[in-house]
Every structure is written in structure tokens, then in C-alpha cells.
Design a protein around this motif. Structure first.
Motif, PDB file in Angstrom:
ATOM      1  N   MET A 107       0.778  -1.455   0.468  1.00  0.00           N
ATOM      2  CA  MET A 107       0.167   0.182  -0.230  1.00  0.00           C
ATOM      3  C   MET A 107       1.284   1.021  -0.093  1.00  0.00           C
ATOM      4  N   ALA A 108       0.522   2.357  -0.796  1.00  0.00           N
ATOM      5  CA  ALA A 108       0.994   3.617  -0.948  1.00  0.00           C
ATOM      6  C   ALA A 108       1.021   4.387   0.934  1.00  0.00           C
ATOM      7  N   ARG A 109       2.638   5.277   0.595  1.00  0.00           N
ATOM      8  CA  ARG A 109       2.150   6.215   2.022  1.00  0.00           C
ATOM      9  C   ARG A 109       1.794   7.140   1.703  1.00  0.00           C
ATOM     10  N   LEU A 110       1.669   7.985   2.047  1.00  0.00           N
ATOM     11  CA  LEU A 110       1.096   9.196   1.937  1.00  0.00           C
ATOM     12  C   LEU A 110       0.814  10.023   2.892  1.00  0.00           C
ATOM     13  N   ILE A 111       1.975  11.393   3.574  1.00  0.00           N
ATOM     14  CA  ILE A 111       2.378  12.198   4.304  1.00  0.00           C
ATOM     15  C   ILE A 111       2.017  13.440   4.111  1.00  0.00           C
ATOM     16  N   LEU A 112       1.355  14.026   4.679  1.00  0.00           N
ATOM     17  CA  LEU A 112       0.852  15.566   4.336  1.00  0.00           C
ATOM     18  C   LEU A 112       1.363  16.187   5.198  1.00  0.00           C
ATOM     19  N   PHE A 113       2.799  17.311   5.137  1.00  0.00           N
ATOM     20  CA  PHE A 113       3.363  17.918   5.622  1.00  0.00           C
ATOM     21  C   PHE A 113       3.083  19.356   5.590  1.00  0.00           C
ATOM     22  N   ASN A 114       3.314  19.831   6.808  1.00  0.00           N
ATOM     23  CA  ASN A 114       3.227  21.484   6.705  1.00  0.00           C
ATOM     24  C   ASN A 114       4.358  21.980   6.761  1.00  0.00           C
ATOM     25  N   LYS A 115       4.751  22.109   5.745  1.00  0.00           N
ATOM     26  CA  LYS A 115       6.090  23.514   6.117  1.00  0.00           C
ATOM     27  C   LYS A 115       6.297  24.353   6.521  1.00  0.00           C
ATOM     28  N   PRO A 116       6.817  24.937   6.415  1.00  0.00           N
ATOM     29  CA  PRO A 116       6.883  25.624   7.524  1.00  0.00           C
ATOM     30  C   PRO A 116       7.891  27.053   6.499  1.00  0.00           C
ATOM     31  N   TYR A 117       7.934  28.011   6.817  1.00  0.00           N
ATOM     32  CA  TYR A 117       8.637  29.399   5.916  1.00  0.00           C
ATOM     33  C   TYR A 117       9.774  29.002   6.044  1.00  0.00           C
ATOM     34  N   GLY A 118      10.961  29.272   5.086  1.00  0.00           N
ATOM     35  CA  GLY A 118      12.664  28.681   5.269  1.00  0.00           C
ATOM     36  C   GLY A 118      12.607  27.298   4.906  1.00  0.00           C
ATOM     37  N   VAL A 119      12.199  25.938   4.819  1.00  0.00           N
ATOM     38  CA  VAL A 119      12.182  25.013   5.086  1.00  0.00           C
ATOM     39  C   VAL A 119      12.403  25.311   3.258  1.00  0.00           C
ATOM     40  N   LEU A 120      13.255  23.633   2.577  1.00  0.00           N
ATOM     41  CA  LEU A 120      13.245  23.700   1.536  1.00  0.00           C
ATOM     42  C   LEU A 120      12.702  22.560   1.063  1.00  0.00           C
ATOM     43  N   SER A 121      12.022  22.047   0.105  1.00  0.00           N
ATOM     44  CA  SER A 121      11.050  20.926  -0.045  1.00  0.00           C
ATOM     45  C   SER A 121      12.056  19.513  -0.763  1.00  0.00           C
ATOM     46  N   GLN A 122      13.210  19.424  -0.109  1.00  0.00           N
ATOM     47  CA  GLN A 122      14.386  18.063  -0.748  1.00  0.00           C
ATOM     48  C   GLN A 122      14.522  18.188   1.283  1.00  0.00           C
ATOM     49  N   PHE A 123      15.554  16.700   0.396  1.00  0.00           N
ATOM     50  CA  PHE A 123      15.743  15.853   1.687  1.00  0.00           C
ATOM     51  C   PHE A 123      16.693  16.869   2.187  1.00  0.00           C
ATOM     52  N   THR A 124      17.571  17.111   1.111  1.00  0.00           N
ATOM     53  CA  THR A 124      19.240  17.468   1.478  1.00  0.00           C
ATOM     54  C   THR A 124      19.597  18.984   1.036  1.00  0.00           C
ATOM     55  N   ASP A 125      20.565  19.650   0.926  1.00  0.00           N
ATOM     56  CA  ASP A 125      20.961  20.626   0.652  1.00  0.00           C
ATOM     57  C   ASP A 125      22.370  20.687   0.529  1.00  0.00           C
ATOM     58  N   ALA A 126      22.664  20.137  -0.502  1.00  0.00           N
ATOM     59  CA  ALA A 126      24.075  20.232  -1.162  1.00  0.00           C
ATOM     60  C   ALA A 126      24.260  21.360  -1.592  1.00  0.00           C
ATOM     61  N   GLY A 127      25.735  21.191  -2.007  1.00  0.00           N
ATOM     62  CA  GLY A 127      26.010  22.810  -1.510  1.00  0.00           C
ATOM     63  C   GLY A 127      26.145  24.159  -1.053  1.00  0.00           C
ATOM     64  N   SER A 128      25.130  24.009  -0.130  1.00  0.00           N
ATOM     65  CA  SER A 128      25.107  24.935   0.052  1.00  0.00           C
ATOM     66  C   SER A 128      26.212  25.709   1.012  1.00  0.00           C
ATOM     67  N   GLU A 129      26.365  26.650   1.213  1.00  0.00           N
ATOM     68  CA  GLU A 129      27.298  27.099   2.116  1.00  0.00           C
ATOM     69  C   GLU A 129      27.047  27.235   3.542  1.00  0.00           C
ATOM     70  N   THR A 130      25.824  27.578   4.047  1.00  0.00           N
ATOM     71  CA  THR A 130      25.369  27.266   5.432  1.00  0.00           C
ATOM     72  C   THR A 130      23.990  26.610   5.392  1.00  0.00           C
ATOM     73  N   ALA A 131      23.971  25.940   6.059  1.00  0.00           N
ATOM     74  CA  ALA A 131      23.071  25.046   6.564  1.00  0.00           C
ATOM     75  C   ALA A 131      21.604  25.774   7.071  1.00  0.00           C
ATOM     76  N   ARG A 132      20.584  25.153   6.276  1.00  0.00           N
ATOM     77  CA  ARG A 132      19.436  25.406   5.983  1.00  0.00           C
ATOM     78  C   ARG A 132      18.148  24.291   5.998  1.00  0.00           C
ATOM     79  N   ALA A 133      17.239  24.614   6.509  1.00  0.00           N
ATOM     80  CA  ALA A 133      16.192  23.641   6.781  1.00  0.00           C
ATOM     81  C   ALA A 133      15.699  22.457   5.805  1.00  0.00           C
TER      82      ALA A 133
END
Length: 182
Positions: A1-27
Motif C-alpha cells: 500500500m502506498a504511503r502518503l504524508i501531509l506535511f505542513n512545511k514551515p517558512y524557510g524550509v527547502l522542499s527536499q531532504f538534503t541541501d547539497a552545495g549550500s555554504e550555510t545549513a538550511r532547514a
């Protein structure tokens, strides 16, 4: 069975699981959702908030994100200025952006919604009025709602995606998520 998650993304958070290439850590999503094997079905800009769907099912992901399926996406949008009927009519009929004409949108002026406070808060200017619109589109170009409101002279101050298709943000606080049956 497929999983579906409803996430309330806060302001300032990237819509991806990693932040490759950024010099400063972003959420990123990994700061909030520790569920292996799920991926975002679509994107939500870093400076936008609200509903982001995550799934482990490629077909479901395509059905949600692919514009060919014209899944409606509803946003609560705080804009700078007071829209006149001509501005609203232009949005309803579609506006010309650099990447072409948008599809018609459903636009409704609404009372300010009862939302969580944003961090950082939206700037407030006594001399410039603002208002809230409910905007429903059936495509998903990059920063589309922001570009549409700007094209009619109503810059977006705050953008919260409230609904995608049948799924809504109701009862999901910022940074929280809920799994639903598909």
C-alpha cells in the motif's frame, strides 16, 4: 500500500531532504520527516508555507505533481494592496508571464484566515493596505502564484498552500505531518 504524508512545511524550509552545495545549513525535509523512502510530490518554495505531499509511490507522485492531471492547488495569499475588480478578473482569466499565459485561476477575496504566526513575521506597513485572497490553480509553474499576483500589481507577502486535490492542511501544524490512507 502506498504511503502518503501531509506535511505542513514551515517558512524557510527547502522542499527536499538534503541541501547539497549550500555554504550555510538550511532547514530541509529531513529536519522534520524521518520516514524512509518517501519523496515530495511537487515543490513548495522556501519562502512559502503549507501543504507538501510526500509519498513512496511513483505513480501517485506523478498524478499529484504532473500538470497534465490538472489537480487543483489552493493557496491562501496575503497580497500588498487592495485588488480592484479588474485585477481579480485578470487573474481569473489568466495572466501573461514570461513563460506564457497561465490557465484561468479561481480567485476569491477572503477575510484574514486564522493561521499560525509566521517566523519571521510578514512586514507590516501602516501606509500600505493588504488583503487576503484564496487562489486555486491547476498548473504548477515555478513561483506561479507570486508571479501572477505581481503581474496585476499585487505583490505577495505571504503564501500558504492549503489544499492539493482532495488533501488539506486542516489540523496539521507547521513542522508537523500526518499520514493518510490512499
Amino acid at each position: 500500500m502506498a504511503r502518503l504524508i501531509l506535511f505542513n512545511k514551515p517558512y524557510g524550509v527547502l522542499s527536499q531532504f538534503t541541501d547539497a552545495g549550500s555554504e550555510t545549513a538550511r532547514a530541509t525535509l529531513s529536519d522534520f520527516v524521518a520516514v524512509p523512502g518517501v519523496y515530495p510530490a511537487g515543490r513548495l518554495d522556501r519562502d512559502s508555507e503549507g501543504l507538501l505531499l510526500l509519498t513512496d509511490d511513483g505513480r501517485l507522485q506523478a498524478r499529484i505533481a504532473d500538470p497534465r492531471f490538472k489537480l487543483p492547488k489552493t493557496y491562501l495569499v496575503q497580497v500588498e494592496g487592495e485588488p480592484d475588480e479588474a485585477s481579480l478578473a485578470a487573474l481569473r482569466g489568466g495572466v501573461v508571464l514570461k513563460d506564457g499565459m497561465t490557465r484561468p485561476a479561481e480567485i476569491e477575496r477572503i477575510d484574514p484566515p486564522e493561521l499560525w504566526p509566521r517566523d519571521p513575521p510578514v512586514r507590516f506597513r501602516k501606509s500600505v493596505p493588504d488583503c487576503w485572497l484564496q487562489v486555486t490553480i491547476r498548473e504548477g509553474r515555478n513561483r506561479q502564484v507570486r508571479r501572477m499576483t505581481a503581474a496585476v500589481g499585487l505583490p505577495t507577502l505571504r503564501l500558504v498552500r492549503w489544499r492539493v486535490g482532495e488533501w488539506t492542511l486542516e489540523g496539521v501544524m507547521p513542522g508537523a505531518w500526518r499520514e493518510v490512507g490512499v
